[in-house]
Write an enzyme that holds these catalytic residues in place. Structure first.
Site, PDB file in Angstrom:
ATOM      1  N   HIS A   1      -6.495   9.024  11.701  1.00 55.32           N
ATOM      2  CA  HIS A   1      -6.046   7.627  11.774  1.00 55.32           C
ATOM      3  C   HIS A   1      -4.555   7.474  11.480  1.00 55.32           C
ATOM      4  O   HIS A   1      -4.106   6.406  11.100  1.00 55.32           O
ATOM      5  CB  HIS A   1      -6.887   6.750  10.840  1.00 55.32           C
ATOM      6  CG  HIS A   1      -8.325   6.634  11.261  1.00 55.32           C
ATOM      7  ND1 HIS A   1      -9.336   6.210  10.420  1.00 55.32           N
ATOM      8  CD2 HIS A   1      -8.918   6.875  12.467  1.00 55.32           C
ATOM      9  CE1 HIS A   1     -10.497   6.216  11.086  1.00 55.32           C
ATOM     10  NE2 HIS A   1     -10.263   6.622  12.325  1.00 55.32           N
TER      11      HIS A   1
ATOM     12  N   ARG B   1       0.834  -1.218   0.000  1.00 54.04           N
ATOM     13  CA  ARG B   1       0.000   0.000   0.000  1.00 54.04           C
ATOM     14  C   ARG B   1       0.859   1.255   0.000  1.00 54.04           C
ATOM     15  O   ARG B   1       0.509   2.257  -0.638  1.00 54.04           O
ATOM     16  CB  ARG B   1      -0.945  -0.029   1.201  1.00 54.04           C
ATOM     17  CG  ARG B   1      -2.035  -1.106   1.032  1.00 54.04           C
ATOM     18  CD  ARG B   1      -2.922  -1.184   2.243  1.00 54.04           C
ATOM     19  NE  ARG B   1      -3.633   0.035   2.496  1.00 54.04           N
ATOM     20  CZ  ARG B   1      -4.006   0.445   3.726  1.00 54.04           C
ATOM     21  NH1 ARG B   1      -3.733  -0.282   4.792  1.00 54.04           N
ATOM     22  NH2 ARG B   1      -4.643   1.567   3.880  1.00 54.04           N
TER      23      ARG B   1
ATOM     24  N   THR C   1     -16.702   9.068   2.672  1.00 51.55           N
ATOM     25  CA  THR C   1     -16.609   8.172   3.828  1.00 51.55           C
ATOM     26  C   THR C   1     -17.948   7.487   4.077  1.00 51.55           C
ATOM     27  O   THR C   1     -19.000   8.114   3.931  1.00 51.55           O
ATOM     28  CB  THR C   1     -16.121   8.899   5.111  1.00 51.55           C
ATOM     29  OG1 THR C   1     -16.259   8.011   6.238  1.00 51.55           O
ATOM     30  CG2 THR C   1     -16.858  10.185   5.387  1.00 51.55           C
TER      31      THR C   1
END
Ligand code: BJW
Ligand code: ZN
Length: 239
Positions: free
Chosen positions: A115, A67, A183
């Protein structure tokens, strides 16, 4: 449709964007729960918890390395860029669940990463942390103290960085318009931010091709992609 949103945005003093994986989808970064979402292919509990990391650090690191390479090669899209350019006209704050750094690369100056960040790594034991954009020779990478390093992201069951979360709640409580883009709003506590905004009578706009679990709480929902809609928000000031 657009007139009501235009008026709200024009008259606002402060606009807060709450963004998620969908805003980076058009930069080639997969979402988690969408059609080609990561959690459809991988088990979140085997990759995004501290227990999973300790059980199989190599597997987790390989997933993050892949990623990282994709994210570092990606570029901000028209959505990220429109949000950044809006700063020329109005007070803008971005509260993002994304770890990809694309808002900052687009030029947004007030970005709160709820996050964490995939660029940053931290030690599982000591206070060491650093930004690293190169590949790791050894998997899992080790800290100078001898313990394992991990990505500085927030996994399930972990608290959000406290200072970031405190600032996010304050900004959400102070805005006149909150734009919630890309989201699913299923992950807490990020999905409580629209509630803080609503308590300040803010106007809530959702940009998402799909309905979300909070669609009925929105003042407006735009059913389209963020890279198409956000430049239209910018054009409100340019016209
Ligand atoms: C587009 C588009 C386009 C597509 N344009 N839109 C039961 C058991 C265990 C835990 C819990 C539980 N119930 C609740 C919890 C808490 C848990 C939680 O919320 N779980 C839910 C899933 C049920 N939350 C936590 O654990 C959080 N921590 C916590 O609560 O701590 C408490 C605590 C306090 C004190 C001490 C200790 C603990 C932490 C949550 C961390 C989430 N981490 C991840 C991984 C980050 C690292 C990584 O990337 O590897 O964060 S999971 C994943 O979900 C990632 C995202 O940031 C997050 C949100 O996803 P997002 O961004 O909404 O993406 P999607 O895919 O869901 O949605 C994309 C949307 O875009 C879709 O709607 C599309 O339609 C749309 N879209 N293309 C616009 N072009
Ligand atoms: Zn260490």
């Amino acid at each position: 449709m657009f007139e009501e949103i235009s008026e709200e945005i024009k008259n606002a003093n402060k606009i807060v964007f709450v963004t998620g994986a969908g805003i980076s989808q058009e930069s080639g970064i997969p979402t988690f729960r969408g059609k080609d979402g990561l959690w459809r292919k991988y088990d979140a509990m085997q990759l995004a918890t501290i227990d999973a990391f300790h059980a199989n650090p190599k597997l987790v690191w390989e997933w993050y390395n892949e990623r990282r390479m994709n994210i570092f090669a990606a570029k901000p899209n028209n959505g990220h860029e429109a949000i950044a350019e809006l700063e020329n006209y109005i007070d803008v704050v971005v509260l993002t669940q994304n770890i990809d750094g694309l808002h900052q690369r687009a030029g947004s100056s007030k970005v709160f990463e709820l996050h964490g960040s995939i660029v940053r790594i931290k030690c599982t034991v000591c206070d060491y942390q650093n930004d690293v954009i190169t590949n790791f020779e050894q998997i899992p990478p080790k800290c100078i103290c001898g313990n394992m390093l991990r990505p500085d992201v927030v996994w399930f069951g972990e608290p959000l960085p406290q200072n970031v979360w405190r600032q996010a709640m304050i900004h959400a409580s102070q805005c006149d318009v909150m734009v919630i883009a890309g989201t699913s709003l299923v992950v807490s506590p990020a999905n409580t931010l629209p509630i803080y905004a609503k308590q300040n009578n803010a106007f809530l706009v959702e940009i998402n091709p799909e309905r979300t679990i909070m669609t009925s709480d929105m003042d407006y929902s735009v059913r389209d992609s963020s890279a198409r809609v956000l430049p239209e928000f910018l054009s409100i000031f340019k016209s």
